[in-house]
Design a protein around this motif. Sequence first.
Motif: not given
Length: 432
Positions: A187-209
Motif C-alpha cells: 500500500a504505497p499510500k500508507a502513512r507513517q504513524v508517530p506513536r502506537i500503543t503496545y496493544d495495537e502493535m501486538m494486534e498488528l503483529a499477530a495479524a501479519g505486520a
Amino acid sequence: MGLVVAKFGGSSVADAASIRRVAKRVVDTKKAGNDVVVVVSAMGDTTDELLDLAHQVSANPPGREMDMLLTSGERISMALLAMAINDLGMEARSYTGSQAGLITDSSHGKARIVDVTPDRIQQAISENAIPIIAGFQGVARETKDITTLGRGGSDLTAVAIACALQADVCEIYTDVDGIFSADPRIAPKARQVPRITYDEMMELAAAGAKVLHLRCVEYAKRFNLPIHVRSSFSEKEGTFVIADLADQSQLVKLSKQGAVMEQPIIAGVAHDLGDAKITVVGVPDRPGMAAAIFQAIADSGVNMDMIVQNVSASGATATDLSFTVPRADAAKAELQLRKIQADLQFKDVETDENIAKVSLVGAGMRSHPGVSATFFKAIAAAGVNVEMISTSEIRISVVIRAEDAKTCVEAVHSAFGLDADGEAVVYGGTGR
Ligand code: ADP
Ligand code: ASP
Ligand code: MG
C-alpha cells in the motif's frame, strides 16, 4: 544520554557497504555520549537461503541441526560488523546469543527465553567496548544446545537484552521509516504513524505486520520499554511503541514530537499471506465433533486462528468446519485429521493455500460505532468476497482470496481516510 540497544535487520546489513554504513551509525551514536549495545540479524536473505539448503539435503531436518545451521547467519554479520567498527577506531566485540546470556527452553525453532544473564555484555560496556550480539538465538538451559527464537526473532533478542540492561530505549532499524498504517510494500499510500500503543502493535503483529515480532512487543510491554522503529537508511525519527500515547515521560529525551492527545480510531491495516484454510467437510451434526477435531489439531502442536462452521454443502444433517493455520503447518494438520476421519465419520479434508487474511486494528473501535460497517462496505465496493470473519476488541479480520489482498488493503485503507499524500519509501530488502 544513556544506554541504547540498537537492532539492525537483515536488509540493513545485506552487504559489505551496508555493514560499513551501519558501523558508522553505531559509532556516531556512541560518540554522541551513549552506551550502545548492538543486535544484528543475518545478512539479507541468508536465513531463507540456509533453510532452502537444509531442505535440499534432508526432507526432515532435525530441529537441533536446523538451529545450529540457521544461527550461523547471525554469527557472520556480528563478526563483520565488529570488524567494521574496529576499523573506525572503536573497540567492538561480538557475542553469540549463548555468550550474551540468552537462556531459553529447548524447543528448537521456537524457543522461549527463560532467563537473560548479560554479564559479559555489561563487562564489555564497562570497558567502553561496543558489544555486538547475534540475534534470534540462545542456548537451552537443560540440553546446552543452541536454539532459535522463531523467524524474525532478532527483534526479541534486542528487547530482551534491553530489558535486562534497563536500557532507555530499544531501537529497531529496518528498511522503512517506521510503523505505517499498512505495509508500504503493498500500500504505497500508507502513512507513517508517530506513536502506537503496545496493544495495537501486538494486534498488528499477530495479524501479519512483520515489521515487529509479536513476542518482542509483548516483552517490551511487560517491562514498559519504549521501542523506536526507524530506518537505518535515513536519519528521520521513526515510530515509538509505548503504553500510552499521551504519556511523554519516557520520550522527552528521545523524541522531537509532542504527545498524541487523542487516540486515533484506527492504527492500521495488516495483511497476512502465511496462512492456509482447512475445511473438514461433512461433519456429522452432533455434540463433541468440534471438540474432537480441535483436540486432534492441538495434539499435532499446530496453532489455529479463525473458525467458521456452516451447513454442509454435502447435506443438511452435516456441517462444514473451516479454520486457518500457518501454511507451513497445514500438511501436518491435515495428516492428523485423516487419522481420525474414520472414527468421526466426516467426509473429507480440504486444504486451501490460496488465501489472505486482512485485518483492521484500532483501539478506538471500542468506542466508535460504524467501524465494521465502513470496513465491510469498502471490501464489498472493491468487489472482494469475504470467506471468514473474526474479531477481537480492537481488531476485525477477514479471510479472502490471496490475489485480492492488495485491492482489499488499499480499499480499507482509503475508506478510513488513512491515505497519505505522498508515497511511502521502502529502502531495501526483498520482503521475503
Ligand atoms: P528486518 O529485516 O529489518 O527485520 P522485516 O522485513 O522483518 O525487516 O520488517 C520490515 C518490513 O515490514 C517492511 O519492509 C515492510 O514491508 C513490512 N511491514 C509490514 N507491515 C508494516 C507496517 N505496518 N509498517 C511498516 N512496515 C511494515
Ligand atoms: N534471521 C532471522 C530470520 O530471518 C531472524 C531475524 O532476522 O530476526 O528470521
Ligand atoms: Mg524483522
